[in-house]
Design an enzyme around this catalytic site. Sequence first.
Site, mmCIF file in Angstrom:
data_model
loop_
_atom_site.group_PDB
_atom_site.id
_atom_site.type_symbol
_atom_site.label_atom_id
_atom_site.label_comp_id
_atom_site.label_asym_id
_atom_site.label_seq_id
_atom_site.Cartn_x
_atom_site.Cartn_y
_atom_site.Cartn_z
ATOM 1 C CB CYS A 198 -2.038 7.307 1.165
ATOM 2 S SG CYS A 198 -3.143 6.383 1.835
ATOM 3 C CD GLU A 251 -2.878 -1.505 0.591
ATOM 4 O OE1 GLU A 251 -3.302 -0.496 -0.001
ATOM 5 O OE2 GLU A 251 -3.431 -2.352 0.606
HETATM 6 P P1 NAD Z 1 8.631 4.779 4.421
HETATM 7 O O1 NAD Z 1 8.603 4.042 3.096
HETATM 8 O O2 NAD Z 1 9.750 5.792 4.693
HETATM 9 O O3 NAD Z 1 8.583 3.826 5.751
HETATM 10 C C1 NAD Z 1 7.335 2.893 5.848
HETATM 11 C C2 NAD Z 1 7.913 1.791 6.942
HETATM 12 O O4 NAD Z 1 8.888 1.083 6.252
HETATM 13 C C3 NAD Z 1 8.463 2.524 8.366
HETATM 14 O O5 NAD Z 1 8.097 1.659 9.173
HETATM 15 C C4 NAD Z 1 10.160 1.859 8.086
HETATM 16 O O6 NAD Z 1 10.761 2.011 9.244
HETATM 17 C C5 NAD Z 1 9.905 0.588 7.277
HETATM 18 N N1 NAD Z 1 11.128 0.430 6.431
HETATM 19 C C6 NAD Z 1 12.472 1.394 5.771
HETATM 20 N N2 NAD Z 1 13.120 0.741 5.357
HETATM 21 C C7 NAD Z 1 12.739 -0.749 5.223
HETATM 22 C C8 NAD Z 1 13.201 -1.572 4.588
HETATM 23 N N3 NAD Z 1 14.404 -1.824 4.057
HETATM 24 N N4 NAD Z 1 12.712 -2.844 4.972
HETATM 25 C C9 NAD Z 1 11.525 -3.184 5.763
HETATM 26 N N5 NAD Z 1 10.927 -1.927 6.215
HETATM 27 C C10 NAD Z 1 11.479 -0.790 5.927
HETATM 28 O O7 NAD Z 1 7.153 5.669 4.491
HETATM 29 P P2 NAD Z 1 6.811 6.904 5.634
HETATM 30 O O8 NAD Z 1 7.349 7.980 5.151
HETATM 31 O O9 NAD Z 1 6.871 6.147 6.742
HETATM 32 O O10 NAD Z 1 5.500 6.906 5.000
HETATM 33 C C11 NAD Z 1 4.924 7.800 4.253
HETATM 34 C C12 NAD Z 1 4.335 7.052 2.776
HETATM 35 O O11 NAD Z 1 3.401 6.107 3.124
HETATM 36 C C13 NAD Z 1 3.813 7.898 1.740
HETATM 37 O O12 NAD Z 1 4.484 7.673 0.387
HETATM 38 C C14 NAD Z 1 2.383 7.515 2.023
HETATM 39 O O13 NAD Z 1 1.692 7.842 0.616
HETATM 40 C C15 NAD Z 1 2.334 6.097 2.201
HETATM 41 N N6 NAD Z 1 1.246 5.708 2.575
HETATM 42 C C16 NAD Z 1 0.437 4.985 2.039
HETATM 43 C C17 NAD Z 1 -0.898 4.495 2.234
HETATM 44 C C18 NAD Z 1 -1.805 3.453 1.606
HETATM 45 O O14 NAD Z 1 -2.818 3.059 2.073
HETATM 46 N N7 NAD Z 1 -1.492 3.466 0.324
HETATM 47 C C19 NAD Z 1 -1.412 5.054 3.608
HETATM 48 C C20 NAD Z 1 -0.663 5.960 4.351
HETATM 49 C C21 NAD Z 1 0.714 6.118 3.867
#
Ligand code: NAD
Length: 463
Positions: free
Chosen positions: A253, A219
């Site tokens: 998002c 997502e």
């Molecule tokens: P991010 O991708 O930086 O981090 C998300 C999660 O991934 C965090 O818990 C982080 O610690 C973890 N992570 C980082 N590197 C990783 C790896 N190599 N392996 C496994 N896990 C890892 O995202 P963010 O900045 O926390 O969130 C914002 C983003 O989320 C925006 O792009 C937003 O659109 C998206 N988002 C999408 C939805 C949806 O339903 N489509 C909902 C909310 C947010």
Amino acid sequence: MTQVRNPLTGKPDHVLCPPSAAHLASAAAGLREAAAAWRATDRGPALTRLAQAIATDDALLEALVADTGRTGESLLERQIVAGLIHRWVAQAPALLAAPDDAPASLPGIVVGGEAVPYELVGVISPWNLPLLLGMIDAVPALAAGCAVIVKPSEVTPRFIEPLMRLVPEEVPLLLVEGDGTTGAEMVPLVDALVFTGSVPTGRKVAQAAARAFVPAFLELGGKDPAIVLEGADLDRTASAILWGATANAGQSCQSIERIYVERSVHDEFVDLLAAKAGAVGLTCEGGPIGPIIAADQVEVIERHLADAVERGARVHTGGVVEEHGGGLWCRPTVLSGVDHSMLVMTEETFGPLLPVMPVADADEAVAMANDSAYGLSAAVFAADETGARAVAARLQVGAVSVNDASLTALVHEGEKNSFKLSGLGGSRMGKASIQRFVRRRSYLVNRSQGADPWWHNTEKGEN
Ligand code: NAD
């Protein structure tokens, strides 16, 4: 030692406490052991107790407010999560019930089946709605009979401890603190994974999951368009779009991030939107717009604003990131004179910016809306529902709010898939979403009596 910044003060006030790799592996093994008893039990009562505790727990709310700096959305998150637990408790048994045995197309054969839950589901979630996005997939997975391990964002870990105190002993749910390292360590430990976050991290997680042969539901980000056609109620439309673009200070998002307005009503719409946006204050002044939660996001918002202004956009309201008491805020920022050469129209901003672009007609609006790497959701406003739905059907997205904006934030019943870079895998919403956490097993039973069926006659070469 990773210090966690408080979004209201800008100062660190929490030390991240991730498990070691060995501790994580043993916690995952413990959850697997607990899964068998959980699968065999009536899961409704324990989950209902969890919902009741979440709905009223002040320590959880306080921690969520400390994580995010805002109160209104934290209250809403708590209420939505309690509600979704009740919904899954009510719906899961029927959705996962074994189908009645039914005759197959082959004579004498009967087909039965059952849902077999994954033993351990992993959830990796982002910072923008920490409680909701930590639990939105964990709850149906638990209701399906899986054990679940959740790794919320390192930006918002404070809610984990008070939430864990509310989890009944028999519920195999564990939330752990940690950053990307812990997230990466988790991937090969689970049987299925839901990742919510950015596209670049989503790619990495999908690759790691493929290596571990773990199905991953992704997502990811969005750049949701709103289309406003002549004949729409402009006043209502401006209010709806303002809400959709600025709820949670645009850090969602499904935020409206670009607005296409039919030229004949463009100027009137921009004036209305700017008047409404200019009247919305920040939480530090008693208004509804909370701080920017993640410090890193400030750079993105400022870069998109500077790029738009440099290329000729006009700023009607807001337009700068402000510091108050160490926290960082952005007022609802209405921009006009924008086009697709600008970052603000093409890349995810994740802030309360409302760039408005004129279009000749519905065809151009659809072309512009579809000119995006993302395909999460969209909104269409028109004089009548039939016209709006005809436009909605041409959009390359998984959900369209019609004569409203960002309804997927509040309405989780509609099944939807993400298009393009916004995600991969089965619907997170609607009744189908629980099916992501089970495999289906069929029983193909031969109930015929007497003579061999024809397909056993191998020696006659008849098959
Ligand atoms: P991010 O991708 O930086 O981090 C998300 C999660 O991934 C965090 O818990 C982080 O610690 C973890 N992570 C980082 N590197 C990783 C790896 N190599 N392996 C496994 N896990 C890892 O995202 P963010 O900045 O926390 O969130 C914002 C983003 O989320 C925006 O792009 C937003 O659109 C998206 N988002 C999408 C939805 C949806 O339903 N489509 C909902 C909310 C947010």
